[in-house]
Design a protein around this motif. Structure first.
Motif, PDB file in Angstrom:
ATOM      1  N   TYR A  10      39.890   1.460  -7.754  1.00  0.00           N
ATOM      2  CA  TYR A  10      40.125   0.122  -8.309  1.00  0.00           C
ATOM      3  C   TYR A  10      41.238  -0.589  -7.532  1.00  0.00           C
ATOM      4  CZ  TYR A  10      41.693  -3.573 -11.436  1.00  0.00           C
ATOM      5  OH  TYR A  10      42.096  -4.775 -11.942  1.00  0.00           O
ATOM      6  N   LEU A  11      42.294   0.169  -7.264  1.00  0.00           N
ATOM      7  CA  LEU A  11      43.400  -0.377  -6.477  1.00  0.00           C
ATOM      8  C   LEU A  11      42.907  -0.825  -5.101  1.00  0.00           C
ATOM      9  CD1 LEU A  11      46.435  -0.825  -5.956  1.00  0.00           C
ATOM     10  CD2 LEU A  11      46.567   1.554  -5.260  1.00  0.00           C
ATOM     11  N   ILE A  14      40.955  -4.014  -5.348  1.00  0.00           N
ATOM     12  CA  ILE A  14      41.773  -5.185  -5.617  1.00  0.00           C
ATOM     13  C   ILE A  14      42.610  -5.565  -4.388  1.00  0.00           C
ATOM     14  CG2 ILE A  14      44.035  -4.545  -6.549  1.00  0.00           C
ATOM     15  CD1 ILE A  14      43.175  -5.738  -9.134  1.00  0.00           C
ATOM     16  N   LEU A  15      43.054  -4.540  -3.657  1.00  0.00           N
ATOM     17  CA  LEU A  15      43.836  -4.816  -2.446  1.00  0.00           C
ATOM     18  C   LEU A  15      42.962  -5.417  -1.360  1.00  0.00           C
ATOM     19  CD1 LEU A  15      46.125  -1.676  -2.142  1.00  0.00           C
ATOM     20  CD2 LEU A  15      46.845  -3.997  -2.605  1.00  0.00           C
ATOM     21  N   ARG A  18      42.451  -8.914  -2.152  1.00  0.00           N
ATOM     22  CA  ARG A  18      43.629  -9.703  -1.814  1.00  0.00           C
ATOM     23  C   ARG A  18      43.699  -9.976  -0.325  1.00  0.00           C
ATOM     24  NH1 ARG A  18      49.515  -7.058  -1.776  1.00  0.00           N
ATOM     25  NH2 ARG A  18      48.681  -6.245   0.152  1.00  0.00           N
ATOM     26  N   LEU A  94      56.093  -0.987   0.305  1.00  0.00           N
ATOM     27  CA  LEU A  94      55.188  -0.454  -0.704  1.00  0.00           C
ATOM     28  C   LEU A  94      55.199   1.065  -0.693  1.00  0.00           C
ATOM     29  CD1 LEU A  94      53.495  -2.211  -2.476  1.00  0.00           C
ATOM     30  CD2 LEU A  94      51.575  -1.887  -0.953  1.00  0.00           C
ATOM     31  N   PHE A 100      52.774   5.087  -4.065  1.00  0.00           N
ATOM     32  CA  PHE A 100      51.570   4.491  -3.522  1.00  0.00           C
ATOM     33  C   PHE A 100      50.707   5.525  -2.822  1.00  0.00           C
ATOM     34  CE2 PHE A 100      49.016   1.743  -0.944  1.00  0.00           C
ATOM     35  CZ  PHE A 100      48.811   0.671  -1.787  1.00  0.00           C
ATOM     36  N   PRO A 101      49.405   5.555  -3.148  1.00  0.00           N
ATOM     37  CA  PRO A 101      48.505   6.466  -2.424  1.00  0.00           C
ATOM     38  C   PRO A 101      48.317   5.953  -1.003  1.00  0.00           C
ATOM     39  CG  PRO A 101      47.270   5.147  -4.009  1.00  0.00           C
ATOM     40  CD  PRO A 101      48.717   4.764  -4.165  1.00  0.00           C
TER      41      PRO A 101
ATOM     42  N   GLY B 100      55.539  -5.037  -3.203  1.00  0.00           N
ATOM     43  CA  GLY B 100      54.109  -5.174  -3.016  1.00  0.00           C
ATOM     44  C   GLY B 100      53.568  -6.521  -3.429  1.00  0.00           C
ATOM     45  N   GLU B 109      47.236 -12.867  -9.765  1.00  0.00           N
ATOM     46  CA  GLU B 109      46.624 -11.848  -8.909  1.00  0.00           C
ATOM     47  C   GLU B 109      47.622 -10.751  -8.569  1.00  0.00           C
ATOM     48  OE1 GLU B 109      43.758 -13.300  -5.628  1.00  0.00           O
ATOM     49  OE2 GLU B 109      44.708 -15.084  -6.464  1.00  0.00           O
ATOM     50  N   LEU B 112      47.754  -8.246 -11.215  1.00  0.00           N
ATOM     51  CA  LEU B 112      46.643  -7.298 -11.099  1.00  0.00           C
ATOM     52  C   LEU B 112      46.949  -6.219 -10.070  1.00  0.00           C
ATOM     53  CD1 LEU B 112      43.483  -9.584 -11.157  1.00  0.00           C
ATOM     54  CD2 LEU B 112      44.180  -7.925 -12.862  1.00  0.00           C
ATOM     55  N   ILE B 113      47.447  -6.670  -8.915  1.00  0.00           N
ATOM     56  CA  ILE B 113      47.693  -5.720  -7.833  1.00  0.00           C
ATOM     57  C   ILE B 113      48.819  -4.754  -8.193  1.00  0.00           C
ATOM     58  CG2 ILE B 113      48.454  -5.516  -5.448  1.00  0.00           C
ATOM     59  CD1 ILE B 113      47.160  -8.392  -5.118  1.00  0.00           C
ATOM     60  N   ALA B 116      47.767  -2.301 -10.666  1.00  0.00           N
ATOM     61  CA  ALA B 116      46.882  -1.289 -10.099  1.00  0.00           C
ATOM     62  C   ALA B 116      47.686  -0.260  -9.315  1.00  0.00           C
ATOM     63  CB  ALA B 116      45.846  -1.943  -9.202  1.00  0.00           C
ATOM     64  N   ILE B 117      48.741  -0.729  -8.652  1.00  0.00           N
ATOM     65  CA  ILE B 117      49.608   0.210  -7.930  1.00  0.00           C
ATOM     66  C   ILE B 117      50.260   1.166  -8.917  1.00  0.00           C
ATOM     67  CG2 ILE B 117      51.731   0.410  -6.566  1.00  0.00           C
ATOM     68  CD1 ILE B 117      50.939  -2.216  -5.214  1.00  0.00           C
ATOM     69  N   LYS B 121      44.232   0.588 -15.256  1.00  0.00           N
ATOM     70  CA  LYS B 121      42.833   0.229 -15.061  1.00  0.00           C
ATOM     71  C   LYS B 121      42.663  -1.258 -15.350  1.00  0.00           C
ATOM     72  CE  LYS B 121      41.342   4.343 -14.058  1.00  0.00           C
ATOM     73  NZ  LYS B 121      42.584   4.513 -13.288  1.00  0.00           N
ATOM     74  N   ARG B 122      41.540  -1.785 -14.881  1.00  0.00           N
ATOM     75  CA  ARG B 122      41.297  -3.215 -14.994  1.00  0.00           C
ATOM     76  C   ARG B 122      41.420  -3.716 -16.431  1.00  0.00           C
ATOM     77  NH1 ARG B 122      37.437  -7.033 -12.533  1.00  0.00           N
ATOM     78  NH2 ARG B 122      37.017  -5.499 -10.947  1.00  0.00           N
ATOM     79  N   VAL B 125      44.996  -3.938 -17.769  1.00  0.00           N
ATOM     80  CA  VAL B 125      45.766  -5.056 -17.212  1.00  0.00           C
ATOM     81  C   VAL B 125      45.364  -6.351 -17.891  1.00  0.00           C
ATOM     82  CG1 VAL B 125      46.452  -6.250 -15.130  1.00  0.00           C
ATOM     83  CG2 VAL B 125      45.743  -3.884 -15.007  1.00  0.00           C
TER      84      VAL B 125
END
Lengths: 266, 414
Positions: A10-11, A14-15, A18, A94, A100-101, B100, B109, B112-113, B116-117, B121-122, B125
């Motif tokens: 999911y991350l 979303i990244l 972006r 980050l 952070f993975p 970040g 946005e 959201l990011i 997520a970091i 989960k969606r 959030v």
């Protein structure tokens, strides 16, 4: 490593979103640039290679279409790797300041360039249809096989991107080596020409060099999808599989050795 | 009480950067030169402690004592060289607010990011989006790219995201010190409620007042080791006096060893030989007030003087004169001053606000010709149990009548 990517899918999504949206933020045409740019490339090549000089091996009309069918995947590959190389150093904040993975970052660039590639690819299809309606090209069922080279390329690019990203953190030379290597590789890959022994004439050794480039087969698959020929399917599967296994092995080793240390060094 | 977080014998060694620099280009790597540069530094040495549910630990210590490293190891950002950390809930680390954030995309946005970091989960959030926006007080700005945000807005958004990511254990590194008083207060109250709800907090701060307010226990790190761990009051007091001692020592050495000519002048018809500060019978440059203090100056006249005044002044670190007086103001009429002598000034029941103070001492003539005028001849620190601002703490007591009620605000701190 793959588990880490999977868990943060999911991350990653979303990244990537972006990255894609930030690229065109503030431009008037927005994502249309991703179509306009390849379209312009195509017409330039069309003008140059089909009207000014046409290469001797140009079995396809128009040659420009042959060219972009390999060029767009190449651009995806090369720009992914170049961006991935700096993905960890560029996002050092980050990496250092959150849990952070890290493998997500290089993969993010692979995916965002894949998005641009898919737009360019759909454009290639549109051009193909136009030219086949004009009677230049034969429409072949192999066109539906396009997901195969895309998946193969994605599978190959991910471990390479992670590897260069990890190495770049420790050795700043990696990016320069990569950029130069890609320059050479572009001409040693069947993009401007097909992977076809006959075009090399008596210089067999050139063919040997080119066919020992593992990326050659990737572009052959793209050529096969569009034009059905120029391909020696026998070796391809074996070679691609070997290459995939090798690149994952390298990525896994690098990841297990370096990923914990990256945070301290980046 | 149940344990939320276990830290056991955690050690951390950094392999230092010049090793990296040497290895940092491929030539050296290929020549194998990286092997011989194994410079390392141990920044944490066998740290063990427990954090219980519903409580908080504040980490204090000088710069470079390993506080941030410890927090990052607990948060899993860094891995320990030795030892382990075990947590029994979701850990969220807040090392830097707004990490970040992408300047080009909108606040929404970025929420959201950033979420997520932090592993949300969606759906989670989306449920929290409005709470976050409300807490950060960004209603009008949330759809603008964050590059247009002020520093304060950036900060509020970062903090809001972290606290609404439903952590069980929150790790905070010196982020509350920024922001305006109002938002800071809001954050602190939020954290207090967080602890009250049974969650746990581990935080690093240089603001000892904040540590005292928020921490149930304080861990004092000193060059990678636990110097003291326990009751906030006790640990903070010891830390303060050690910090002040250190400062006073440095300052004194500077003042006596190389007397700064800018700060000392006069024709030396009479001289200050030495100045010392005594408290409770012994020489001391950290005063635990209220207390009595004594300034003792050894002086010497180089010729026979009949016109002389001894003067003293105490100033705080902002340069404000707390008190000044001299023998002329006190109407002591000078008769003679020859050879050696000693001036002893006793200050009874000194009630200064906590901080750093300077003593100026001077010998001069009645009309102000300086024989020896020494500014900042002595530096001392004051440790005051009573929190206050200003310079002077009178004995004070408060009484309320009518419809005013207070909860006695001491969480078992005495």
């Amino acid at each position: 490593m793959l588990k880490e990517i999977w868990n943060s899918s999911y991350l990653l999504f979303i990244l990537t979103k972006r990255e894609v949206s930030a690229r065109y933020r503030g431009t008037i045409l927005g994502v249309i640039w991703s179509l306009l740019n390849p379209l312009l490339l195509f017409f330039t090549y069309y003008l140059v290679f089909d009207f000014i000089f046409s290469p001797k091996w140009a079995k396809v009309e128009p040659y420009a279409l042959f060219l972009v069918s390999g060029l767009f995947p190449w651009l995806w590959l090369s720009s992914s790797l170049v961006d991935a190389a700096e993905s960890l150093t560029r996002n050092a904040e980050l990496v250092k300041k959150s849990n952070f993975p890290i493998s997500v970052l290089p993969v993010m660039y692979v995916l965002s360039h894949m998005f641009h590639f898919l737009l360019a690819l759909s454009l290639t299809y549109a051009i193909f249809i136009v030219f086949s309606l004009l009677g230049y090209l034969r429409f072949s069922p192999s066109l539906f096989l396009i997901p195969i080279p895309i998946m193969v390329q994605l599978i190959i690019t991910v471990p390479l991107a992670i590897s260069v990203a990890l190495l770049q953190v420790f050795f700043k030379d990696v990016k320069d080596i990569l950029v130069n290597l890609l320059n050479v590789l572009f001409f040693l890959s069947p993009i401007l020409y097909p992977l076809d022994q006959s075009i090399f004439g008596s210089h067999k050794w050139v063919y040997v060099i080119i066919s020992s480039n593992p990326f050659s087969y990737l572009f052959s698959i793209y050529h096969f999808v569009f034009f059905e020929n120029f391909v020696n399917l026998k070796y391809i599967v074996l070679l691609v599989v070997t290459f995939v296994i090798l690149s994952y092995a390298v990525a896994f080793v690098l990841y297990s050795k370096l990923s914990k240390v990256v945070v301290e060094v980046v | 009480m149940k344990i939320a977080l276990e830290v056991r014998k955690v050690s951390k060694e950094y392999f230092y950067s010049h090793a990296r620099l040497k290895a940092g280009n491929l030539k050296n790597l290929l020549l194998g030169r990286y092997r011989d540069c194994n410079a390392r530094k141990e920044v944490l040495k066998k740290i063990s402690f427990d954090l219980e549910w519903g409580s908080s630990i504040g980490i204090i210590g000088n710069n470079g004592s390993g506080k941030s490293t410890l927090l990052k190891i607990v948060g899993g950002i860094l891995s320990p060289t030795d030892g382990y950390v075990r947590s029994y809930g979701k850990v969220v680390t807040l090392v830097d607010l707004g990490t970040g954030f992408h300047p080009e995309v909108s606040g929404r946005e970025n929420i959201l990011i950033a979420s997520a970091i932090l592993g949300l989960k969606r759906r989670e959030v989306e449920n929290k989006m409005e709470d976050i926006v409300k807490f950060a007080e960004l209603d009008d700005f949330i759809d603008l790219p964050v590059k247009y945000y002020s520093a304060g807005m950036y900060l509020r958004l970062g903090f809001a995201i972290a606290v609404f990511s439903s952590p069980d254990i929150l790790l905070v590194d010196e982020v509350l010190a920024v922001g305006d008083e109002y938002f800071q207060q809001k954050c602190i109250e939020h954290l207090e409620r967080f602890i009250y709800e049974g969650k746990s907090l581990l935080f690093v701060s240089h603001s000892l007042d904040l540590v005292e307010r928020l921490a149930d226990k304080v861990l004092w790190l000193d060059s990678g080791e636990i110097k003291m761990f326990g009751e906030p009051r006790k640990v903070i007091d010891s830390y303060r006096s050690s910090a002040h001692c250190r400062y006073a020592k440095v300052e004194n050495r500077k003042a006596t060893a190389t007397p700064n000519e800018q700060l000392r002048w006069g024709n030396r018809k009479a001289e200050i030989v030495s100045i010392k500060l005594f408290s409770e019978g012994k020489e001391s440059y950290t005063l635990l007030v209220p207390t009595d203090a004594k300034v003792v100056a050894k002086v010497r006249s180089n010729e026979k003087l009949v016109d002389f005044v001894f003067g003293i002044a105490i100033r705080n670190s902002k340069g404000i004169e707390v008190w000044g007086s001299n023998t002329h103001l006190l109407s002591f009429r000078p008769l003679k001053f020859t050879g050696e002598g000693e001036v002893e000034i006793t200050l009874k029941d000194l009630r200064l606000v906590e901080g750093r103070y300077f003593v100026d001492f001077a010998i001069h003539s009645k009309n102000g010709v300086a024989y020896d005028y020494w500014k900042e001849a002595v530096t001392f620190g004051v440790v005051n149990k009573e929190r206050a601002v200003g310079v002077y703490v009178p004995k004070n007591s408060w009484r309320f009548e009518g419809g005013i009620e207070f909860e006695v605000a001491n969480k078992s701190r005495g």
